[in-house]
Motif scaffolding. Sequence first.
Motif, PDB file in Angstrom:
ATOM      1  N   ASN A 255       0.814  -1.237   0.000  1.00 20.11           N
ATOM      2  CA  ASN A 255       0.000   0.000   0.000  1.00 20.11           C
ATOM      3  C   ASN A 255       0.835   1.269   0.000  1.00 20.11           C
ATOM      4  O   ASN A 255       0.350   2.328   0.365  1.00 20.11           O
ATOM      5  N   GLY A 275      -6.912   2.733  -0.769  1.00 29.55           N
ATOM      6  CA  GLY A 275      -7.706   2.451   0.423  1.00 29.55           C
ATOM      7  C   GLY A 275      -8.652   3.605   0.732  1.00 29.55           C
ATOM      8  O   GLY A 275      -8.918   4.464  -0.109  1.00 29.55           O
ATOM      9  N   THR A 342       1.726  -2.707  10.002  1.00 28.79           N
ATOM     10  CA  THR A 342       1.054  -3.695  10.847  1.00 28.79           C
ATOM     11  C   THR A 342       1.902  -4.970  10.837  1.00 28.79           C
ATOM     12  O   THR A 342       2.848  -5.086  10.035  1.00 28.79           O
ATOM     13  N   ARG A 346       1.357  -4.476   6.320  1.00 29.10           N
ATOM     14  CA  ARG A 346       0.564  -3.431   5.654  1.00 29.10           C
ATOM     15  C   ARG A 346       0.840  -2.084   6.302  1.00 29.10           C
ATOM     16  O   ARG A 346       1.180  -1.992   7.484  1.00 29.10           O
ATOM     17  N   LYS A 348       0.499   1.197   8.248  1.00 29.56           N
ATOM     18  CA  LYS A 348      -0.354   1.601   9.384  1.00 29.56           C
ATOM     19  C   LYS A 348      -0.372   3.127   9.527  1.00 29.56           C
ATOM     20  O   LYS A 348      -1.414   3.751   9.681  1.00 29.56           O
ATOM     21  N   ASP A 379      -2.189   8.311  10.748  1.00 21.92           N
ATOM     22  CA  ASP A 379      -2.738   7.020  10.289  1.00 21.92           C
ATOM     23  C   ASP A 379      -3.253   7.111   8.852  1.00 21.92           C
ATOM     24  O   ASP A 379      -3.960   8.065   8.502  1.00 21.92           O
ATOM     25  N   ASP A 381      -4.073   4.243   5.160  1.00 21.00           N
ATOM     26  CA  ASP A 381      -3.931   2.878   4.632  1.00 21.00           C
ATOM     27  C   ASP A 381      -3.324   2.854   3.226  1.00 21.00           C
ATOM     28  O   ASP A 381      -3.089   1.792   2.662  1.00 21.00           O
ATOM     29  N   THR A 382      -3.097   4.036   2.633  1.00 21.51           N
ATOM     30  CA  THR A 382      -2.385   4.103   1.342  1.00 21.51           C
ATOM     31  C   THR A 382      -1.468   5.327   1.390  1.00 21.51           C
ATOM     32  O   THR A 382      -1.894   6.396   1.835  1.00 21.51           O
TER      33      THR A 382
END
Length: 608
Positions: A255, A275, A342, A346, A348, A379, A381-382
């Motif tokens: 990601n 994401g 994570t 992935r 985080k 934070d 996710d991409t």
Amino acid sequence: MKVDRNRDAEVRNRDQGDAGVDAAQDVHHSDDPRDFGWVHENVPCQSACPAGTDIPAYILAILQGKRGLSYEINREANVLPGVLGRICSRPCEDQCRHGWPGNGEPVSICHLKRAAADLKDIGHRLNESLYGPSGKRVAIVGSGPAGIAAAHDLSLMGHDVTLFEREKQAGGMLMYGIPEFRLPRDILREEIHNALRLGVDLKTGVSIGNGKGETPLSELRNNYDAVLLATGCMAATDLPLRDALKGGSVDEITNIEYGFDFLLDLHRGLEKKVGKRVAVVGAGFTALDCARVARRLGAEDVTIHLRTTEEYIPVTKDEILEAKREDVALLGLRTPVGIHSTKDGRLKSVEFVQNRLGGWRENGRRKAIAIEASEFEFDCDTLLVAIGQKTAHDFLDDKLTFDRWGNASINENGMTSLVGVFAAGDYVKGASTVIEAVGQGREIAKGIDTWLVGKPRYKQVVRIEKVTEPLRERSFDFIARCHMPTAEIEGRSASLGLEVENGFDEDLSHQEAKRCYLCNLKYNIDVDNCIYCRACIEVAPKNCIKMVEGIKINQDGTYGDLQETTEWDHVGAIWIDNNECIRCGACYNVCPTNCISITRNQLVQREF
Ligand SMILES: Cc1cc2nc3c(=O)[nH]c(=O)nc-3n(C[C@H](O)[C@H](O)[C@H](O)COP(=O)(O)OP(=O)(O)OC[C@H]3O[C@@H](n4cnc5c(N)ncnc54)[C@H](O)[C@@H]3O)c2cc1C
Ligand code: SF4
Ligand code: SF4
Ligand code: SF4
């Protein structure tokens, strides 16, 4: 290329005669440095345009309702007016006299360029071949704006041009970088077609390089009289993290992607996914495009993270405005220093350090200074990393000299350290702009031509034309800048291809054209006929007409400072300060002795 051929002059005189421009006998050409100096100083938009576009001329044509002529004037300087009318970085508008203190906002020069392209009459003229076949063959590697502009001009000069492109389609970053909602591909394809249709042999899907199935550069050098490298900046700049220990590196964590590659893949037809929380790091066109594409791909929370603040980023104000309207947040004063992942690898969060603004850089932007112990996590996710692009050299098979940034070094003709190999565009300038690439592509085309035929074939002169009326009214100075109509926000996410800016219609373009001062008009007082009545000074809207004792002449022959006086017995002349002048025509209309004259001064290329 603006070449002042007799036929062009005839067409221009016929077209413009009804607007106060006299017949051909009132036109002369000058190579006096004072006339060059006057144009450079007094037409700031044209001086700022890397392609030297004759901006006041094309805006006047719009004012006269001649949008086809306006398009032609644009096209003489730049083969992609409909493209640049949409996505130009607009260095001209930053310098526009209308934007100077006390004068209001700059003219929407770029939107007018687009209006000329969108609203041009059917059957507009295209430049035709200037010279017969030279028998010389030129290979150009890379079909971005630099390669296209050079190919067009070199074919006009009579050379046999082959344009090699590794991708399936021509256009470089216009086709594979800039998203369609900013630049519709039918407009791009049409202008590329028109630029190359004079006989350029376009070979797409041909990669120059040393790998399997590639054509080595040495083969081009052997088979062609000259080679031009217009290969752009094809590698994304790495993200310099403090260390990889925060939980992983860019390459290991899923990601995370370079924004440049993300856009290239998208425009090659690959399915791209993002994401829900997309963070973009970077401050240029690529960063903004990534964020706006992510929004259209369904991301709910899109943020752009800047080292400084949005005032100092190298994109147009409109891009920032539209990104914000699409709910993209620009968060300033932060530099990424680490990435957290994570357990399953992935993304985080991104770790940033907080910055404060430092001093000024040479390029007019601000430095960012990290504040000690101010790290924080964000934070997402991409992560799309868009902090710049750099030149790639893996296609070379011989040594080339580079500057300290890794860009190709060239001499005054555009030749690299390899004899017969020239370079232009981002490959020379580093990640730059489309108009820089077009401007340089044209310049280097002239350098190649000079090298191939053994002498320069063009020289620049100033075309000076008598004008018999001011061409604009004082009331035009109070018109507010017209704003670009745009697509509804709600509908934008439905399609990556829906153009956001709708363009000016005839009324808006005419209204905006009225605002231009037409700075290439030079107002002059004939001191021998002036009766010193001061009527012009009294009617003037600014401190533009001055009583002077004398005027300094600079070493290069241009006019220097005015020696002003208020004492009548010291007055040597009443003088128009064309720097202050906003070409309102008031003085011209009021002068009782008709001793104020107007000329139009334009830079043109002439054949030797
Ligand atoms: C996402 C993005 C958005 C941008 N937005 C804007 C904007 O709004 N306004 C603006 O003014 N500028 C913008 N720019 C910058 C602008 O696009 C570039 O400055 C410009 O395209 C440079 O032109 P060029 O011809 O030098 O190179 P490029 O346009 O990069 O073209 C180089 C071409 O060479 C080809 N090539 C490379 N190596 C080889 C090889 N070995 N063999 C064959 N072909 C090869 C490539 O495939 C490519 O087609 C943007 C850039 C990007 C990436
Ligand atoms: S007012 Fe018109 S001619 Fe003058 S700088 Fe602006 S755009 Fe150029
Ligand atoms: S046209 Fe005459 S009155 Fe108007 S701004 Fe220029 S010098 Fe002043
Ligand atoms: S109005 Fe004409 S005659 Fe009177 S001072 Fe001005 S230039 Fe001279």
